[in-house]
Design a protein around this motif. Structure first.
Motif, PDB file in Angstrom:
ATOM      1  N   ASP A 490       0.639  -1.365  -0.162  1.00  0.00           N
ATOM      2  CA  ASP A 490       0.068  -0.455  -0.135  1.00  0.00           C
ATOM      3  C   ASP A 490       0.957   0.873  -0.027  1.00  0.00           C
ATOM      4  O   ASP A 490       0.082   2.337   0.228  1.00  0.00           O
ATOM      5  CB  ASP A 490      -0.567  -0.396   1.030  1.00  0.00           C
ATOM      6  CG  ASP A 490      -2.188  -1.401   1.032  1.00  0.00           C
ATOM      7  OD1 ASP A 490      -1.986  -1.737   0.162  1.00  0.00           O
ATOM      8  OD2 ASP A 490      -2.623  -1.474   2.043  1.00  0.00           O
ATOM      9  N   HIS A 494       0.039  -2.228  -5.016  1.00  0.00           N
ATOM     10  CA  HIS A 494      -0.669  -2.158  -4.406  1.00  0.00           C
ATOM     11  C   HIS A 494      -1.027  -3.620  -4.726  1.00  0.00           C
ATOM     12  O   HIS A 494      -0.797  -4.306  -5.995  1.00  0.00           O
ATOM     13  CB  HIS A 494      -2.228  -2.014  -5.146  1.00  0.00           C
ATOM     14  CG  HIS A 494      -3.595  -2.086  -5.590  1.00  0.00           C
ATOM     15  ND1 HIS A 494      -3.803  -1.777  -3.997  1.00  0.00           N
ATOM     16  CD2 HIS A 494      -4.151  -2.933  -6.257  1.00  0.00           C
ATOM     17  CE1 HIS A 494      -5.301  -2.063  -4.859  1.00  0.00           C
ATOM     18  NE2 HIS A 494      -5.466  -1.992  -5.764  1.00  0.00           N
ATOM     19  N   GLN A 500     -10.503  -5.668  -2.970  1.00  0.00           N
ATOM     20  CA  GLN A 500      -9.669  -4.442  -3.607  1.00  0.00           C
ATOM     21  C   GLN A 500      -9.249  -5.019  -5.366  1.00  0.00           C
ATOM     22  O   GLN A 500      -8.039  -5.317  -5.190  1.00  0.00           O
ATOM     23  CB  GLN A 500      -8.455  -4.478  -3.398  1.00  0.00           C
ATOM     24  CG  GLN A 500      -8.653  -3.684  -1.451  1.00  0.00           C
ATOM     25  CD  GLN A 500      -7.385  -3.607  -0.618  1.00  0.00           C
ATOM     26  OE1 GLN A 500      -6.055  -3.798  -0.792  1.00  0.00           O
ATOM     27  NE2 GLN A 500      -7.571  -2.728   0.492  1.00  0.00           N
ATOM     28  N   ARG A 523      -3.630   3.963  -4.700  1.00  0.00           N
ATOM     29  CA  ARG A 523      -4.714   4.000  -4.302  1.00  0.00           C
ATOM     30  C   ARG A 523      -6.013   4.761  -3.739  1.00  0.00           C
ATOM     31  O   ARG A 523      -5.849   5.405  -2.768  1.00  0.00           O
ATOM     32  CB  ARG A 523      -5.249   3.115  -3.101  1.00  0.00           C
ATOM     33  CG  ARG A 523      -3.729   1.694  -3.001  1.00  0.00           C
ATOM     34  CD  ARG A 523      -3.917   0.729  -2.119  1.00  0.00           C
ATOM     35  NE  ARG A 523      -4.885  -0.021  -1.848  1.00  0.00           N
ATOM     36  CZ  ARG A 523      -5.184   0.241  -0.034  1.00  0.00           C
ATOM     37  NH1 ARG A 523      -4.904   1.358   0.823  1.00  0.00           N
ATOM     38  NH2 ARG A 523      -6.237   0.151   0.083  1.00  0.00           N
ATOM     39  N   ALA A 526     -10.443   1.621  -2.116  1.00  0.00           N
ATOM     40  CA  ALA A 526     -10.490  -0.347  -2.628  1.00  0.00           C
ATOM     41  C   ALA A 526      -9.539  -0.044  -4.167  1.00  0.00           C
ATOM     42  O   ALA A 526      -9.869  -1.211  -4.316  1.00  0.00           O
ATOM     43  CB  ALA A 526     -11.045  -0.993  -2.024  1.00  0.00           C
TER      44      ALA A 526
END
Length: 661
Positions: A490, A494, A500, A523, A526
């Motif tokens: 994150d 990702h 997600q 991001r 999600a």
């Protein structure tokens, strides 16, 4: 040195070496060159009409002074060199041929216009050959006779006369009732869902601008030849021609202004977007990359889906589960285990023949499944490992231990599902290269170490909004592995999971006066979301503003927004994208999103993660400044399709004017 030669030397300095803060025309480079030609012609006519200039050494054969015709030829040669540096003959011929092979090849007005441009170019190349001859041969009677013949050919009324060709070219380019090139282009380019541009690699607006440049370049070449021809014939005492030259200047400028208006109108109706069509042949890691083993079809018996090993429920009960055991080493022992989470189980039939995939480089578990009730999943064919019988059973006559078809979401070494969140920047905005003055000229996706990266191509910006093609290169990415100690989820990457797996589809554009200098994925909740970096620049000098003025542009809208929420694009029974029989078309619009999912159960046993990622470079040809970028979805009904990149080419129409000249 004549005034016209001085003018050209100054032009070379201004156009080739502008610096930040210098003042100059805000029109395009080609129109600037016409302004230089106009000054050259005015100076040469002033010299020709000045008796003192002739008295200096006209036709005297002096070793120190060139003859008047040689001086004039030399100034046009220097202008020709400047024109050639801007638009080399080889490039213009290739561009015309490329356009003829595309959607405009069957457009009568363009095919006819190409004939007229070819006729003018042929005479211009002869004109250029005279310019490269040594002065000694230029001064001979035979050479003067040849130049005189060329001048008369250029000005004659019947083909291949330059005036007739330019008149016809102008009519073909700007005619409204007759369906001129510029007027017809926006509608022609919409045919076949935009796929007609596949062979050209230009946005519709860029194509119109480049066609305009080809037509205007031809006008400039023709005008230069006509003015030289009248000057030469006057020097050879075959007439005065001063009035003809002045009237032609007025006529040429009126025509150029009409072409500008026609081109601007057409460009205003045309899209700035460039995207790449599906290739004729797909090759993984060349034309596409894919996520693997995300929500993959998986056969599991109910007895192994609960910790107590019971068969008291139905397959539909297990919408979220895990594999807890392998009961008596049955079919579960013969196939790869799902070590992740199980979703969306369903019952199809009790007994089946399963063709386990051969393994190795393939990401599939099964090639096909044939149930006793006659339903077949996947494309049945020969089975290299031999089919495996899979039969459900009864336990104590009360409970049926059913084999279920589920979805396996397993993060691990066999699953490529990572996107880099690192920015990809043109060298001009990186800390380590603060003065390189480069902008993004193209984009593509690449997969390295199982991680999908956004990569930019960049090039040096030249005065007049041009790109120095010799400097264009792909900026190296900074590869990493998700298992590296300093790499964080994150933050650096990702990961696509059941929760997600959405990708936002947006068209992002730079503010007025700015161009694209970087991109990155990020991001938002999600969702995976695109962001672009834009930087102000000076069109005249080609200089970027200070990097501190750069701005990240994005669309932060979400599906949960109260007003105008982001909308989902859904795929229906999607097959493997590379098996679709026809080319994909653009399906999505700005402010939508799509979820990664599995391929169709009946067509592919849900073995493939779709959509694929289009890895083809999105690069205008010729290179252009860019003012935006986007992510979109292209596909067909019952086809998995591709998540693809698009770019927006720079709008040069605002620089099409003659007021600076």
């Amino acid at each position: 040195m004549s005034r016209s030669v001085v003018s050209l030397v100054l032009a070379l300095l201004i156009l080739g070496g502008s610096t930040e803060g210098s003042r100059g025309p805000k029109s395009t480079r080609l129109l600037q060159l016409y302004g230089e030609l106009k000054s050259l012609v005015e100076d040469d006519w002033d010299d020709i009409n000045d008796p003192r200039w002739h008295a200096l050494g006209a036709f005297t054969g002096s070793n120190n002074l060139a003859s008047p015709d040689e001086v004039i030829l030399r100034t046009f040669a220097q202008f020709g060199d400047l024109l050639e540096a801007t638009a080399p003959q080889r490039t213009t011929v290739e561009e015309r041929a490329k356009i003829l092979s595309g959607p405009l090849g069957n457009l009568f007005s363009w095919a006819s216009a190409d004939v007229q441009m070819g006729a003018v170019d042929a005479l211009y190349q002869t004109f250029r050959r005279f310019q490269t001859r040594p002065a000694a041969t230029t001064a001979t009677e035979a050479s003067r006779k040849a130049m005189s013949d060329l001048a008369e050919t250029v000005l004659q009324k019947s083909p291949p006369s330059v005036p007739a060709a330019l008149d016809r070219l102008h009519e073909l380019a700007t005619s409204v009732d007759g369906g001129g090139v510029f007027g017809n282009l926006p509608s022609v380019l919409l045919l076949d869902g935009g796929n007609g541009l596949c062979s050209i690699h230009q946005s519709p607006q860029q194509l119109i601008f480049n066609l305009y440049n080809l037509v205007t370049l031809t006008e400039i070449k023709g005008y230069a030849m006509m003015q030289f021809s009248w000057m030469l014939l006057k020097l050879y005492n075959k007439g005065n021609f001063t009035l003809e030259a002045e009237l032609m200047r007025e006529r040429v400028e009126a025509r150029m202004d009409e072409k500008i208006q026609a081109a601007r109108t057409a460009m205003g109706r045309a899209s700035q977007e460039l995207w790449v069509c599906d290739p004729s042949h797909h090759e993984e890691n060349e034309t596409f990359v894919q996520l693997t083993n995300v929500l993959q079809g998986h056969i599991e018996n109910e007895v192994d889906l609960n910790p107590k090993g019971t068969c008291r429920e139905s397959c539909g009960y297990y919408q979220y589960a895990r594999v807890h055991d392998c009961y008596k080493d049955q079919f579960c022992k013969k196939q790869p285990k799902c070590n992740g989470r199980i979703f969306d189980c369903r019952f199809i039939d009790s007994d089946a023949s399963v063709c386990l995939s051969k393994g190795g480089s393939t990401h599939r578990k099964y090639d096909w499944i044939e149930y006793e009730n006659g339903r077949t999943l996947g494309r049945k064919g020969t089975c290299e490992r031999g089919s495996t019988k899979v039969d459900s059973w009864w336990r104590w006559l009360f409970w049926h231990c059913s084999y279920c078809l589920c979805l396996c979401d397993e993060v691990g070494l066999k699953s490529d599902r990572y996107f880099s969140l690192h920015p990809s920047l043109a060298r001009g905005v990186e800390e380590s290269f603060p003065n390189s003055n480069r902008a993004v000229t193209g984009l593509r996706f690449v997969k390295v170490n199982r991680v999908i990266h956004l990569q930019v191509q960049d090039g040096e910006i030249l005065p007049g909004g041009l790109i120095n093609s010799s400097t264009v290169e792909w900026r190296p990415i900074k590869p990493f592995k998700v298992t590296d100690n300093n790499i964080r989820r994150d933050v650096d990457y990702h990961i696509i999971t059941w929760e997600q797996r959405a990708v936002d589809l947006d068209d992002l554009k730079a503010p007025e006066g700015s161009i694209l200098t970087g991109v990155q994925l990020r991001r938002i909740g999600a969702h995976l979301n695109l962001e672009i970096l834009t930087t102000p620049f000076n069109f005249t000098t080609g200089k970027l503003a200070h990097r501190a003025t750069s701005e990240w542009i994005s669309n932060d809208n979400t599906p949960a927004a109260v007003t105008e929420p982001r909308k989902e694009i859904r795929m229906y029974s999607p097959d493997v994208p590379t098996k679709c029989p026809t080319r994909s078309s653009v399906v999505s619009n700005h402010d939508q999103y799509i979820r990664f999912t599995h391929s169709d159960i009946d067509r592919d046993v849900a073995q493939t993660t779709v959509p694929f990622i289009d890895a083809q470079p999105v690069v205008p040809d010729p290179h252009s400044l860019l003012t935006g970028a986007g992510l979109f979805y292209k596909g067909k009904r019952n086809c998995g399709g591709f998540i693809s990149l698009k770019v927006m080419t720079y709008d040069y129409s605002k620089h099409l004017h003659m007021r600076d000249l």
